[in-house]
Scaffold this motif. Structure first.
Motif, short mmCIF file in Angstrom:
data_model
loop_
_atom_site.label_atom_id
_atom_site.label_comp_id
_atom_site.label_asym_id
_atom_site.label_seq_id
_atom_site.Cartn_x
_atom_site.Cartn_y
_atom_site.Cartn_z
N VAL A 1 0.86 -1.18 0.00
CA VAL A 1 0.00 0.00 0.00
C VAL A 1 0.90 1.23 0.00
O VAL A 1 1.75 1.37 0.88
CB VAL A 1 -0.92 0.00 1.24
CG1 VAL A 1 -1.78 1.26 1.27
CG2 VAL A 1 -1.78 -1.26 1.26
N PRO A 2 0.73 2.12 -0.99
CA PRO A 2 1.60 3.30 -1.04
C PRO A 2 1.37 4.24 0.14
O PRO A 2 0.24 4.54 0.49
CB PRO A 2 1.23 3.97 -2.37
CG PRO A 2 0.04 3.27 -2.89
CD PRO A 2 -0.21 2.05 -2.08
N ASP A 3 2.47 4.69 0.74
CA ASP A 3 2.40 5.59 1.90
C ASP A 3 1.84 6.96 1.54
O ASP A 3 1.29 7.65 2.40
CB ASP A 3 3.79 5.78 2.51
CG ASP A 3 4.31 4.50 3.13
OD1 ASP A 3 3.48 3.65 3.51
OD2 ASP A 3 5.54 4.36 3.23
N TYR A 4 1.97 7.36 0.30
CA TYR A 4 1.58 8.72 -0.08
C TYR A 4 0.06 8.94 -0.08
O TYR A 4 -0.40 10.06 -0.22
CB TYR A 4 2.14 9.09 -1.45
CG TYR A 4 1.68 8.21 -2.58
CD1 TYR A 4 0.42 8.36 -3.15
CD2 TYR A 4 2.51 7.24 -3.10
CE1 TYR A 4 0.00 7.54 -4.19
CE2 TYR A 4 2.11 6.42 -4.12
CZ TYR A 4 0.86 6.58 -4.67
OH TYR A 4 0.45 5.77 -5.69
N LEU A 5 -0.72 7.89 0.13
CA LEU A 5 -2.17 8.06 0.13
C LEU A 5 -2.64 8.95 1.27
O LEU A 5 -3.58 9.71 1.11
CB LEU A 5 -2.86 6.70 0.24
CG LEU A 5 -2.80 5.81 -0.99
CD1 LEU A 5 -3.48 4.49 -0.72
CD2 LEU A 5 -3.44 6.50 -2.18
N GLY A 6 -2.01 8.85 2.41
CA GLY A 6 -2.40 9.66 3.56
C GLY A 6 -3.71 9.19 4.17
O GLY A 6 -4.42 8.35 3.62
N GLU A 7 -4.01 9.72 5.33
CA GLU A 7 -5.24 9.35 6.05
C GLU A 7 -6.42 10.12 5.49
O GLU A 7 -6.24 11.25 5.05
CB GLU A 7 -5.06 9.63 7.54
CG GLU A 7 -4.03 8.77 8.21
CD GLU A 7 -4.33 7.29 8.17
OE1 GLU A 7 -5.51 6.91 8.05
OE2 GLU A 7 -3.39 6.51 8.24
N LEU B 1 -5.37 5.81 3.39
CA LEU B 1 -4.41 4.75 3.65
C LEU B 1 -5.08 3.60 4.41
O LEU B 1 -4.96 2.44 4.01
CB LEU B 1 -3.21 5.28 4.43
CG LEU B 1 -2.12 4.27 4.77
CD1 LEU B 1 -1.48 3.74 3.50
CD2 LEU B 1 -1.07 4.92 5.65
N GLN B 2 -5.78 3.92 5.48
CA GLN B 2 -6.44 2.87 6.28
C GLN B 2 -7.53 2.16 5.48
O GLN B 2 -7.72 0.96 5.61
CB GLN B 2 -7.02 3.47 7.56
CG GLN B 2 -5.97 3.87 8.56
CD GLN B 2 -5.02 2.72 8.90
OE1 GLN B 2 -5.44 1.59 9.10
NE2 GLN B 2 -3.73 3.02 8.94
N VAL C 1 -7.61 1.67 2.18
CA VAL C 1 -6.96 0.77 1.21
C VAL C 1 -6.40 -0.45 1.92
O VAL C 1 -6.54 -1.58 1.44
CB VAL C 1 -5.87 1.52 0.41
CG1 VAL C 1 -5.06 0.55 -0.44
CG2 VAL C 1 -6.49 2.59 -0.47
N ILE C 2 -5.78 -0.25 3.06
CA ILE C 2 -5.24 -1.38 3.82
C ILE C 2 -6.37 -2.34 4.21
O ILE C 2 -6.25 -3.56 4.06
CB ILE C 2 -4.47 -0.89 5.07
CG1 ILE C 2 -3.18 -0.20 4.65
CG2 ILE C 2 -4.18 -2.05 6.02
CD1 ILE C 2 -2.44 0.49 5.78
N GLU D 1 2.38 -8.55 2.97
CA GLU D 1 2.38 -7.44 2.04
C GLU D 1 3.72 -7.40 1.33
O GLU D 1 4.76 -7.54 1.95
CB GLU D 1 2.16 -6.13 2.82
CG GLU D 1 2.18 -4.91 1.94
CD GLU D 1 2.07 -3.62 2.73
OE1 GLU D 1 1.51 -2.66 2.19
OE2 GLU D 1 2.55 -3.58 3.88
#
Length: 138
Positions: free
Chosen positions: A42-48, A51-52, A54-55, A85
């Motif tokens: 999961v790319p970190d750049y998604l942000g809150e 991010l949660q 997508v995870i 992952e």
């Protein structure tokens, strides 16, 4: 002959056949079977909060794939599952090394973007770098 078997499962038709063979081998040799499923990082750049979300979606999808595999495998005396992952080949090889498996069983082609190739890129990587025998199933 085999005491520790790793089954790499992604839900593809080839993986489903591999699951049946791995289960048969585990029963025949009374071997421990480790079911491994991976999902894309999961790319970190998604942000809150994205991010949660997508995870959560990816782990729910992974749980469904593992449930499908468990239904195919049936009752086995020694079975463990791992959902990881990351890139599939690297994860499979890492688990195989850590758990000292005697055999890796996986489909020749998975659900990757290049399904038309004769031998999938992930199975090719595992076959090339594994320290134990690899059984590829069509």
């Amino acid at each position: 002959m085999f005491k520790n078997i790793l089954l790499a499962f992604d839900g593809s038709a080839h993986a489903q056949k591999a699951a049946q063979i791995a289960a048969d081998l585990a029963r025949q040799y009374r071997a421990w079977l480790c079911l491994v499923h991976t999902y894309d990082p999961v790319p970190d750049y998604l942000g809150e909060p994205f991010l949660q979300e997508v995870i959560s979606r990816r782990t729910e999808a992974a749980d469904r794939v593992v449930a499908q595999a468990l239904a195919l495998l049936g009752e086995l005396p020694q079975l463990e599952t791992e959902i990881l992952e990351g890139p599939p080949a690297e994860a499979i090889l890492r688990v195989a090394e850590v758990r000292k498996v005697d055999l890796i069983v996986m489909g020749t082609r998975g659900l990757g973007q290049l399904q038309g190739l004769l031998l999938g890129s992930q199975s090719q990587k595992v076959l090339t770098h594994a320290a134990c025998p690899v059984l590829l199933v069509r």
